[in-house]
Every structure is written in structure tokens, then in C-alpha cells.
Design a protein around this motif. Sequence first.
Motif, PDB file in Angstrom:
ATOM      1  N   PRO A  45       0.832  -1.207   0.000  1.00 30.80           N
ATOM      2  CA  PRO A  45       0.000   0.000   0.000  1.00 30.80           C
ATOM      3  C   PRO A  45       0.867   1.259   0.000  1.00 30.80           C
ATOM      4  O   PRO A  45       1.905   1.319   0.662  1.00 30.80           O
ATOM      5  CB  PRO A  45      -0.789  -0.121   1.306  1.00 30.80           C
ATOM      6  N   VAL A  46       0.445   2.247  -0.763  1.00 25.49           N
ATOM      7  CA  VAL A  46       1.180   3.515  -0.819  1.00 25.49           C
ATOM      8  C   VAL A  46       0.189   4.665  -0.716  1.00 25.49           C
ATOM      9  O   VAL A  46      -0.948   4.575  -1.176  1.00 25.49           O
ATOM     10  CB  VAL A  46       1.991   3.648  -2.130  1.00 25.49           C
ATOM     11  N   ALA A  47       0.641   5.751  -0.097  1.00 23.28           N
ATOM     12  CA  ALA A  47      -0.197   6.942   0.046  1.00 23.28           C
ATOM     13  C   ALA A  47       0.023   7.862  -1.146  1.00 23.28           C
ATOM     14  O   ALA A  47       0.970   7.715  -1.917  1.00 23.28           O
ATOM     15  CB  ALA A  47       0.146   7.653   1.349  1.00 23.28           C
ATOM     16  N   ALA A  48      -0.864   8.852  -1.255  1.00 14.65           N
ATOM     17  CA  ALA A  48      -0.800   9.787  -2.378  1.00 14.65           C
ATOM     18  C   ALA A  48       0.531  10.531  -2.455  1.00 14.65           C
ATOM     19  O   ALA A  48       1.078  10.699  -3.544  1.00 14.65           O
ATOM     20  CB  ALA A  48      -1.968  10.767  -2.303  1.00 14.65           C
ATOM     21  N   PRO A  49       1.121  11.009  -1.310  1.00 13.31           N
ATOM     22  CA  PRO A  49       2.424  11.685  -1.419  1.00 13.31           C
ATOM     23  C   PRO A  49       3.516  10.787  -2.000  1.00 13.31           C
ATOM     24  O   PRO A  49       4.366  11.248  -2.772  1.00 13.31           O
ATOM     25  CB  PRO A  49       2.733  12.071   0.029  1.00 13.31           C
ATOM     26  N   GLN A  50       3.503   9.505  -1.642  1.00 17.16           N
ATOM     27  CA  GLN A  50       4.483   8.579  -2.215  1.00 17.16           C
ATOM     28  C   GLN A  50       4.274   8.410  -3.715  1.00 17.16           C
ATOM     29  O   GLN A  50       5.242   8.338  -4.477  1.00 17.16           O
ATOM     30  CB  GLN A  50       4.379   7.220  -1.523  1.00 17.16           C
ATOM     31  N   LEU A  51       3.014   8.350  -4.135  1.00 14.92           N
ATOM     32  CA  LEU A  51       2.726   8.228  -5.562  1.00 14.92           C
ATOM     33  C   LEU A  51       3.198   9.463  -6.315  1.00 14.92           C
ATOM     34  O   LEU A  51       3.737   9.357  -7.424  1.00 14.92           O
ATOM     35  CB  LEU A  51       1.229   8.023  -5.781  1.00 14.92           C
ATOM     36  N   LEU A  52       3.002  10.644  -5.718  1.00  8.68           N
ATOM     37  CA  LEU A  52       3.431  11.881  -6.373  1.00  8.68           C
ATOM     38  C   LEU A  52       4.951  11.924  -6.480  1.00  8.68           C
ATOM     39  O   LEU A  52       5.495  12.295  -7.530  1.00  8.68           O
ATOM     40  CB  LEU A  52       2.914  13.083  -5.590  1.00  8.68           C
ATOM     41  N   ARG A  53       5.647  11.540  -5.409  1.00  6.24           N
ATOM     42  CA  ARG A  53       7.119  11.515  -5.459  1.00  6.24           C
ATOM     43  C   ARG A  53       7.606  10.535  -6.515  1.00  6.24           C
ATOM     44  O   ARG A  53       8.560  10.806  -7.246  1.00  6.24           O
ATOM     45  CB  ARG A  53       7.683  11.151  -4.089  1.00  6.24           C
ATOM     46  N   ARG A 216       0.748   3.332  -8.604  1.00 10.73           N
ATOM     47  CA  ARG A 216      -0.176   2.562  -7.769  1.00 10.73           C
ATOM     48  C   ARG A 216      -0.347   1.143  -8.315  1.00 10.73           C
ATOM     49  O   ARG A 216      -0.391   0.168  -7.558  1.00 10.73           O
ATOM     50  CB  ARG A 216      -1.524   3.272  -7.693  1.00 10.73           C
ATOM     51  N   PHE A 217      -0.448   1.018  -9.637  1.00  8.83           N
ATOM     52  CA  PHE A 217      -0.610  -0.287 -10.277  1.00  8.83           C
ATOM     53  C   PHE A 217       0.594  -1.174  -9.970  1.00  8.83           C
ATOM     54  O   PHE A 217       0.457  -2.357  -9.629  1.00  8.83           O
ATOM     55  CB  PHE A 217      -0.763  -0.099 -11.784  1.00  8.83           C
ATOM     56  N   LEU A 218       1.798  -0.614 -10.055  1.00 11.40           N
ATOM     57  CA  LEU A 218       3.005  -1.387  -9.778  1.00 11.40           C
ATOM     58  C   LEU A 218       3.084  -1.741  -8.293  1.00 11.40           C
ATOM     59  O   LEU A 218       3.528  -2.851  -7.936  1.00 11.40           O
ATOM     60  CB  LEU A 218       4.242  -0.598 -10.213  1.00 11.40           C
ATOM     61  N   ALA A 219       2.697  -0.814  -7.423  1.00 11.01           N
ATOM     62  CA  ALA A 219       2.772  -1.083  -5.992  1.00 11.01           C
ATOM     63  C   ALA A 219       1.842  -2.225  -5.600  1.00 11.01           C
ATOM     64  O   ALA A 219       2.143  -3.012  -4.698  1.00 11.01           O
ATOM     65  CB  ALA A 219       2.429   0.174  -5.198  1.00 11.01           C
ATOM     66  N   ARG A 220       0.698  -2.321  -6.257  1.00 17.98           N
ATOM     67  CA  ARG A 220      -0.228  -3.410  -5.962  1.00 17.98           C
ATOM     68  C   ARG A 220       0.405  -4.775  -6.236  1.00 17.98           C
ATOM     69  O   ARG A 220       0.023  -5.785  -5.658  1.00 17.98           O
ATOM     70  CB  ARG A 220      -1.503  -3.280  -6.784  1.00 17.98           C
TER      71      ARG A 220
END
Length: 225
Positions: A45-53, A216-220
Amino acid sequence: MDLLDWARGPLLALALAIFIGGVSWRLWHLWRLPQPEPAAPPRQPVAAPQLLRAALRRMLPRGGFHPSATLVTVNPYVFHIGLALVFFGYAPHIAFIQRLTGLHWPALPDAVMYLAAAATIVSLLLALLFRLSDAVLRRISSSDDYISWTLTLLPFLTGMAVVGEPSAALLAHGEPLYRTPLAIHLISLELLLVWFPFGKLMHTFLVLPNRMQLARFLARRGVRP
């Protein structure tokens, strides 16, 4: 009422209305797309700030490419940086934005603007050369690519035709000295604004959401974004 009056008045208002309405409609339409339910919980799981970075980090050029790909890799950066410098750094452009929005900021020196405009034009010509000379790129290219390329180049060419004096002298005149060339320059910008929401230029607003969605797709699947 000459051509410049039309370009500054009704045509500009129409182009801005189509641009704002088209961009808003496309963003709203994408926002309303149904989201499929995930079949399994995410492995990472990742949060929005991590996705933006992650999205911003992936914009930097990656190492490990063959040296022959260096120019192809660098050319888009030259284009986008040059485009931003010319549009947001040239004093008459800032004055144009101020008339529309009331916002203004210090301008960059004219020499920087001329260099940025020249680099951007060369970058666009190189991009077309790469597209026409590469069999794969040529095959996957559509009319959208060529229309977007043409409408992006036209404001630069018509803008260079208007520049006959330093920007301070241009702004000092009460009325434009070159009314017809300036009208053509404005109309080329308005054509770009009208086309913008309906072509691939829309990636200006979608590049960050798309990259965040990919992260997000890759993190899943357990890949570090």
C-alpha cells in the motif's frame, strides 16, 4: 475593426472558452470513469504523497541507455523547458497574461528568450525527424501527432516574425507597430488552444495523474514505486 481587434477580442474569447470548457469536460469525464474493484489486497500500500514523489522521480532520465539514444532522451526536456521559458518568461507574454488574469512576475532577459525559442524550434524539428525516420514511430503516428506538432510550432514561427525590437521597446509603444503579424501570432495561439483539449496535448494535465496511477498499479504487485 481590423484583424488584430478580432484576434484580441471575439476570437480570443472563443478560443479560451473552448480551451477551458474542453479541458474541464475531459477531466470531469475521466474523474467519473468507474473504478474496478481490486481482486486482491495490494501487496504494497502507498499513500498519495508517495505516488506523487514516484511520478516526479520517474520524469528524470534514467541511466543505462545506449549512447545513441541520448539525443532522443534529452530532446523532450529541451522542448518542454524552452516552451515554459518562452511562454512564462518573455515580457510581452507576461503582459498578455496580466491583461487576462491580473497576474505578473519579473521577465527574463531577451537574450535568454531568443535562445530558448531557437532551441525549442530546433527541438520540434528534431522530434519530427525522429518520427519520420524511425519505422516504428512512423507506423504508430496518427494525424493527431502531426496536427499537434504543427499547431505547437506555428506560435513560435509567427512570434519570431513579430520580434523586431527589444521587449522593453515593444511594451513602450501604446499600440502595436506590426498589427497584422501580431494578429497572425495570436490566431496561431488560439488555434492551439482550440485543439488542445481534443488532442494529445492534453497530456499536459494528465501526465502526473497517469504516472501516479502507474505507480499505484506497480505497488499493488509489490514493485517499489
